[in-house]
Write an enzyme that holds these catalytic residues in place. Structure first.
Site, mmCIF file in Angstrom:
data_model
loop_
_atom_site.group_PDB
_atom_site.id
_atom_site.type_symbol
_atom_site.label_atom_id
_atom_site.label_comp_id
_atom_site.label_asym_id
_atom_site.label_seq_id
_atom_site.Cartn_x
_atom_site.Cartn_y
_atom_site.Cartn_z
ATOM 1 N N GLU A 1 0.011 -1.158 5.799
ATOM 2 C CA GLU A 1 1.071 -0.658 6.687
ATOM 3 C C GLU A 1 0.856 0.800 7.019
ATOM 4 O O GLU A 1 1.076 1.230 8.154
ATOM 5 C CB GLU A 1 2.436 -0.846 6.002
ATOM 6 N N ASP B 1 0.841 -1.201 0.000
ATOM 7 C CA ASP B 1 0.000 0.000 0.000
ATOM 8 C C ASP B 1 0.875 1.249 0.000
ATOM 9 O O ASP B 1 2.068 1.193 0.310
ATOM 10 C CB ASP B 1 -0.954 0.006 1.204
HETATM 11 ZN ZN ZN Z 1 6.629 2.353 4.213
#
Ligand code: ZN
Length: 488
Positions: A188, A121
């Site tokens: 994340e 992501d």
């Molecule tokens: Zn990162």
């Protein structure tokens, strides 16, 4: 009188002797290696595969409603197409709906696996800044020697460097001795709750204990440490914690024509100011102290003298470190007042006001010690103080004396000759912290060379990866896997 002067002179000589002795004994701690022979790579093909991956807008939004699953599924398919050997030889599992876990069987399956992390992501492009990009953020353009776009460095660059390395090794018929796991999270940038944490739960259910974990969170930095011209590979061995503390005040309200001396707005503002004026103490310790122990011996004499003799020069060194925000963040829990609100109309006394202060916690401090600090400094019964949900403690320090840190350090020096390797305190958050239940050997390092101007592009405008950096990153992972598992 003469006696006193003689004693003083002897005392001064003794101090100088101690300073010099300690400076001379402050020798290099770098592993001596031969440069690795690079594998043959098709630089243009590598760059093109990464560039095209940047076209998938795998954005982590704060609002889960904006999540676009098609972008993630598109990227998964793209990986399968582009890395046929990886997908023929490794087991691929989808975890938490959109994260990926790859398992490469080792020739000796009972050995502890190596676990390489990266995330798929990216953060959004801040609205209104799109036209400030030299090339559009999701176009995946290669120009001027760079791959341009959101995610080129953070962190699709790592996903692709790892997969390129495995594909290259498979093409050469290589099989690692120990298993190699690749875990690519999909959230994340919003905490890793569905990605990293579920992968960890799955690995725990299988009783898998990796030899070590390597994630993003450090890099080879150039021109950032005064007095040292050679590149320094900063390998994160610990990560700061975080807590946001809310300060709120309630008041009876009323008409602004007959106010009390302090309204809710005034009381909260004063409390915020007291917290800003009384920051958490500076503590040169842990990873940051060990960075200087590693880098100090490579520095010119004056620096070496100071760093070898912190018993005398600690205050000088600390004063130097707090003088810039970037280095200040490595030696203390930082204080950032980020939000303030209260009141509804200019002639109405506010019935409440609130502020939020975000602290990034130095290992050694804790969520509780920060909240306690705020209470003590605010010291006002009208101000209600509470930590907001989502706080996290700083991590433990990963060991530097075992074979895991050595294999990372050795590989860095083989692939980037002349680079000094040192431990580092990772300032931001990474998925790596979720892996603490599996092993203490957690290291944070992206194998690219960056200068200060490169770092502001991450999460910012004109994020880009140089084609040369990307090729080196692939070489690094090839060599790391070879060094870690060993050929059969
Ligand atoms: Zn990162």
């Amino acid at each position: 009188m003469k006696r006193i002067l003689t004693l003083l002179a002897f005392g001064a000589l003794a101090v100088i002797a101690v300073l010099l002795m300690r400076t001379l004994r402050f020798g290099s701690k770098q592993i001596q290696v031969q440069p690795a022979a690079p594998v043959v790579l098709d630089r243009q093909a590598l760059a093109t595969r990464l560039a095209q991956a940047l076209q998938f807008q795998t954005i982590s939004h704060q609002d889960p409603g904006q999540f676009d699953r098609e972008q993630f599924l598109g990227l998964h398919n793209y990986l399968a197409e582009q890395f046929p050997l990886v997908h023929a030889h490794l087991k691929r599992e989808t975890v938490g709906d959109f994260s990926l876990l790859y398992t490469w069987e080792g020739a000796e399956p009972t050995r502890k696996p190596v676990l390489l992390l990266a995330h798929m992501d990216v953060v959004p492009v801040e609205p209104g800044t799109e036209d400030k990009w030299r090339y559009p953020p999701f176009a995946g353009r290669i120009a001027e020697g760079f791959i341009w776009g959101r995610g080129s460095v953070d962190d699709k660059g790592s996903v692709f460097a790892i997969l390129e390395a495995v594909e290259t090794l498979l093409r050469a018929g290589f099989q690692p001795r120990a298993p190699v796991l690749l875990a690519f999270g999909h959230d994340e940038e919003i905490g890793g709750e569905r990605g990293a944490q579920q992968i960890v739960a799955l690995l725990q259910s299988r009783r898998i204990q990796p030899e070590y974990v390597l994630d993003e969170g450090g890099a080879i930095i150039q021109g950032m440490i005064p007095g040292i011209a050679v590149p320094v590979a900063a390998v994160g061995i610990a990560e700061k914690g975080s807590v946001s503390v809310e300060l709120s005040v309630r008041a009876p309200g009323g008409h602004s024509s007959s106010p009390p001396p302090h309204t809710a707005v005034g009381t909260v503002s004063a409390a915020v100011q007291r917290v800003e004026d009384n920051q958490m103490p500076v503590e040169l310790r842990g990873a940051t102290l060990r960075l200087f122990e590693a880098v100090g011996p490579e520095m010119p004499f004056a620096y070496r003298l100071a760093l070898a003799n912190l018993w005398l020069f600690r205050a000088v060194v600390e004063r130097q470190l707090v003088s810039t925000p970037a280095t200040n963040a490595t030696v203390r829990t930082t204080t950032a007042a980020t939000m303030i609100e209260g009141g509804v109309k200019e002639n109405v006394l506010p019935t409440n006001a609130r502020a939020v202060i975000n602290f990034r916690i130095l290992p050694g401090d804790s969520v509780d010690s920060v909240v306690e600090h705020v209470r003590r400094i605010v010291n006002d019964a009208q101000v209600e103080i509470r930590p907001l949900p989502g706080a996290r403690e700083p991590t433990a320090d990963a060991p530097m004396d075992g074979p895991s840190f050595s294999v990372v350090a050795r590989t860095i020096r083989e692939v980037f000759p002349g680079t000094i390797v040192g431990p580092y305190l990772t300032i931001g958050g990474t998925d790596a912290r979720s892996y603490e239940p599996l092993t203490q050997n957690i290291y944070r390092f992206t194998p690219i060379i960056a200068d200060p101007s490169d770092l502001i592009r991450i999460h910012g405008i004109n994020e880009r990866m140089s084609v040369e950096n990307f090729e080196h990153a692939v070489q690094f992972f090839v060599q790391l896997i070879k060094n870690s598992g060993g050929a059969r």
